[in-house]
Structure formats: C-alpha cells, structure tokens
Motif scaffolding. Structure first.
Motif, PDB file in Angstrom:
ATOM      1  N   PRO A 347      88.226  94.288 100.790  1.00 56.96           N
ATOM      2  CA  PRO A 347      89.781  94.734 100.003  1.00 56.96           C
ATOM      3  C   PRO A 347      90.431  92.818  99.163  1.00 56.96           C
ATOM      4  O   PRO A 347      90.889  93.508  98.368  1.00 56.96           O
ATOM      5  N   GLN A 357      82.522  90.931  93.017  1.00 55.53           N
ATOM      6  CA  GLN A 357      82.620  91.950  92.147  1.00 55.53           C
ATOM      7  C   GLN A 357      81.623  93.017  92.986  1.00 55.53           C
ATOM      8  O   GLN A 357      81.473  94.284  93.316  1.00 55.53           O
ATOM      9  N   ARG A 358      80.248  92.923  92.645  1.00 59.21           N
ATOM     10  CA  ARG A 358      79.120  93.313  93.192  1.00 59.21           C
ATOM     11  C   ARG A 358      79.012  93.732  94.645  1.00 59.21           C
ATOM     12  O   ARG A 358      78.566  94.450  95.996  1.00 59.21           O
ATOM     13  N   GLY A 360      80.999  93.554  96.248  1.00 60.95           N
ATOM     14  CA  GLY A 360      82.654  94.206  96.659  1.00 60.95           C
ATOM     15  C   GLY A 360      83.707  94.003  97.403  1.00 60.95           C
ATOM     16  O   GLY A 360      84.727  94.192  97.960  1.00 60.95           O
ATOM     17  N   ARG A 363      87.294  95.880  96.481  1.00 59.64           N
ATOM     18  CA  ARG A 363      87.541  97.162  96.664  1.00 59.64           C
ATOM     19  C   ARG A 363      87.718  97.621  97.234  1.00 59.64           C
ATOM     20  O   ARG A 363      88.357  97.208  98.497  1.00 59.64           O
TER      21      ARG A 363
END
Length: 422
Positions: A347, A357-358, A360, A363
């Motif tokens: 994160p 982004q894919r 993670g 996220r």
C-alpha cells in the motif's frame, strides 16, 4: 632537489581514493555517474578550504579523458578566458577549471557564458563562497552546484593513515593519539591535516609521537593560548559546557577561541551541531537560532557578528537538552544497514504504471485525512521490522509535551494492527 608537499604527493588518483565526500563520489552519486557514463557536464564545487575541490576537478577531467586548463579567478581575466576559448576551438573542446570563481565579476562571468552554453567549454568552478550570491544566475543555471563538506574527524583520520601508508607518503609510524590530535585540530581541512602530519614527522625523525604532533601544531596557527592549551581541548570544553548547561563556562571558552584566532564560521558549524545533537527536539528553535547566528556572522563579520555567536551559546547552554534525535538516527542507520532490502508494504509503494497497479502497488492505502482509523490499521514498516522502535521522547522541553501523544499514537497503531489481523 625540491620535494612536493605531502598533500600533493598523496593526492588521490581515482575517485575511490577521495575521502569524505561520499555523497558525491559514492555508488550512484552524481560525480560517480558522470565518470561511469563518460559524460561530463558543467558544475560548481562549493566547499571550505581543504575539502577536495581541486582534486575532484582533476579526477573528473582525467576520468572522462578530456584535457583541462586551470585558471585562478584571483589573477585571471577576460583575456585569459579568450585564450582558453581559442585553445578549445582548436582542440574541439576543453574542461576549464576556474578556482575561486566567486572572484570573477559579472562581466568576466558573462564572458564565459556563451562558451559554456555551447558546450565548447565544460566549466568546473570552485568556490568557498555561496554561489547563490557570488555567481551570476545565468551561469549558475548552466552549471549544477555540488556542496562539499568539511572532513569530519573520522574521515581526516582515514586521510592521515592513507598518507602514512602511501608509496609516496611519509613511510613513518605514528602513535594513534598523535593522529587523533591532528585530526581534531585540522578543523575539517585536509591540506592543514597533511601539513601538520608532515611537520610532525620531520620533528620526530620518522616517528610521529603525540609530543611531536603537539609541537607541530603549536608551531603554526593552531596553538590557542600561552598556557599550551590546544584547539581540540577548547572545542571539547565548549561543547561539554553547553551540554552541561554551564552558560558562563561556555561563553568563556567561546571567547577564548575567538580571541585565539579560531574561525568564527567553524565555531558556528560546531554550535549548529550542538543544537541538533544535544538540544535537539527539546527545543526545536535551537537549530533555527543556530542558522540565524551563522547567517548574521556571515553578514556582519567580526567583531559585530561575534555577538550573534555569543547569543547562540547563551541560548544553547540554557536550553533544555535531549539527544533523542541523535540516538534515533543512529538506531535508524543501524536498522537500514541490518535490513537494507526489507520489502516495503504494497500500500505504501508508488504506482505510476498500469502494470504496477495490477501488481497491487498502492492498493488499499488509507489516506489519513479521509480515513484516520484505516490509516492506523495500515502497515508502515516492512514485515521484518514491524515492531521496530527507534525514537523515544524525553521529558525535556518540547518533547515533554509530545511524549504522551507519541505514546497514544503507538498504542493506536498497535490496536489497529491487531484489529487488521483479526
């Protein structure tokens, strides 16, 4: 037969031999990258005497295989610049090392500008003065400014030990205490340290004892009173008096050093160190006042500016004391060295691309201002360091006011972490 001074004989031949400027010469750092890519761009080296400006200029030109012409702005002028430009045109480009660049006036600096801009001249400037005030903005915009630091005592010791072992060095034996004495008295100036070492070796006939080092230092400008006290004793006494809250002793040692000829700007640097190391977050204003005192002395000079240093000493001696920042930073350095590759929680990672982004990256990040509770449940440290505690607030000054807040924050993080796991 004339023998070159020790400082010249042991001058580094490679960037790896340079001592004390790792923020510029270490792996991945600016000067190292220039050599690795063999693409030398114009820059200005700003630092105190004896910090390695000339050495770095020579190494950079040699490292990229370019011819260098050296001028001193003390005695050079526009005519000399024109001659260098003519040479550069004949050779297809040159490196111009301009020492004391701050001594050039505006018209002289302007004469350099078109040739630096065209790339005909690669400028390496050296100055002990702030380029923001002494170098024209147009020229400064075409040359990166790199700050050189005065050598700390550890770096100066490495320099002295290298000079003893160097094939063209002194080939002498030295007592550890003698080297410590010279390193402390050199005030961050490599040339001064090496000159003192060379003199001590001649006095001791190749055996550098503590007595020989004291005699060498006492025969120059580093003897600070008739009673035989030396610079390192006085700066130690000043520091310990400030740390111990004894304002009268601190003022006395400050006055004794200034009257003995110590560089007031060196004293300003040492007082700034006391502000961050010994007063620290017990009084965050201490560092602000230290920088203001340095600027005031720089602006006023002696004797008027000395009062700003006296005011700073009084403030620091009477301020509450805390070394919590100093201890926390040492702890943080140790943790970084012990766990240099610990994985950053997903994160907290930056996610500038769709692939990231894919994967993670970023996220689930809880933005504190939108989600305070989620922010406290978030993992900030790597898994291996999840329970790491580096900073502890003391009961002094400002830290007394924030100690309870720190305790409450850590309790909320602990509670949030447990909630997330369940």
């Amino acid at each position: 037969m004339n023998i070159a001074p020790l400082a010249e004989r042991v001058r580094p031949k490679t960037l790896s031999e340079v001592v004390g400027q790792e923020h510029l010469t270490g792996p991945g750092k600016p000067l190292r990258r220039m050599l690795e890519t063999r693409r030398l761009s114009s820059f200005i080296l700003w630092g105190p005497p004896g910090s390695g400006k000339t050495t770095l200029a020579r190494l950079m030109a040699q490292g990229v295989g370019q011819e260098m012409v050296a001028l001193s702005a003390v005695n050079a002028g526009v005519k000399d610049i024109k001659e260098v430009v003519t040479q550069a045109q004949q050779k297809g480009g040159l490196v111009l090392f301009l020492d004391e660049i701050h001594r050039f006036n505006k018209s002289q600096q302007d004469a350099l500008l078109p040739h630096v801009e065209s790339g005909l001249l690669t400028l390496i400037g050296a100055t002990t003065e702030n380029p923001s005030f002494e170098v024209n903005p147009a020229l400064r915009s075409r040359a990166r400014v790199y700050v050189l630091n005065p050598l700390d005592e550890e770096a100066t010791l490495r320099l002295l030990e290298r000079a003893l072992a160097h094939p063209q060095g002194l080939q002498a034996q030295a007592e550890p205490k003698a080297l410590e004495l010279i390193a402390q008295a050199a005030m961050g100036d490599a040339r001064r340290a090496l000159s003192a070492l060379e003199l001590a070796a001649s006095l001791g006939e190749g055996q550098i004892s503590e007595a020989a080092a004291r005699e060498a230092l006492g025969s120059g400008t580093l003897n600070f009173d008739k009673g035989g006290e030396y610079f390192y004793d006085l700066i130690s006494a000043l520091h310990k008096s400030v740390r111990g809250n004894h304002v009268d002793a601190a003022l006395y040692y400050l006055a004794r050093m200034i009257e003995g000829g110590a560089d007031p700007l060196y004293l300003a640097r040492r007082l700034a160190r006391m502000a961050v190391e010994d007063v620290g977050l017990a009084d965050p204003n201490a560092l602000r006042l230290a920088m203001a005192a340095k600027d005031a002395y720089d602006f006023l000079g002696s004797p008027e500016g000395e009062l700003a240093l006296a005011e700073l000493v009084i403030y620091l001696a009477l301020a509450p004391k805390s070394n919590s920042s100093y201890v926390a930073w040492k702890n943080a350095q140790n943790a970084a060295r012990t766990h240099p590759d610990a994985a950053i929680p997903l994160p907290l990672r930056n996610a500038p691309t769709a692939l990231m982004q894919r994967l993670g990256y970023g996220r689930g990040y809880a933005y504190y201002h939108d989600d305070p509770e989620g922010s406290f449940a978030q993992q900030y440290l790597p898994d291996d360091l999840e329970n790491l505690t580096l900073y502890q607030a003391t009961g002094e000054g400002w830290e007394e006011r924030v100690r309870e807040r720190l305790k409450a924050l850590r309790a909320r993080f602990a509670t949030g972490s447990k909630t997330k796991r369940t």
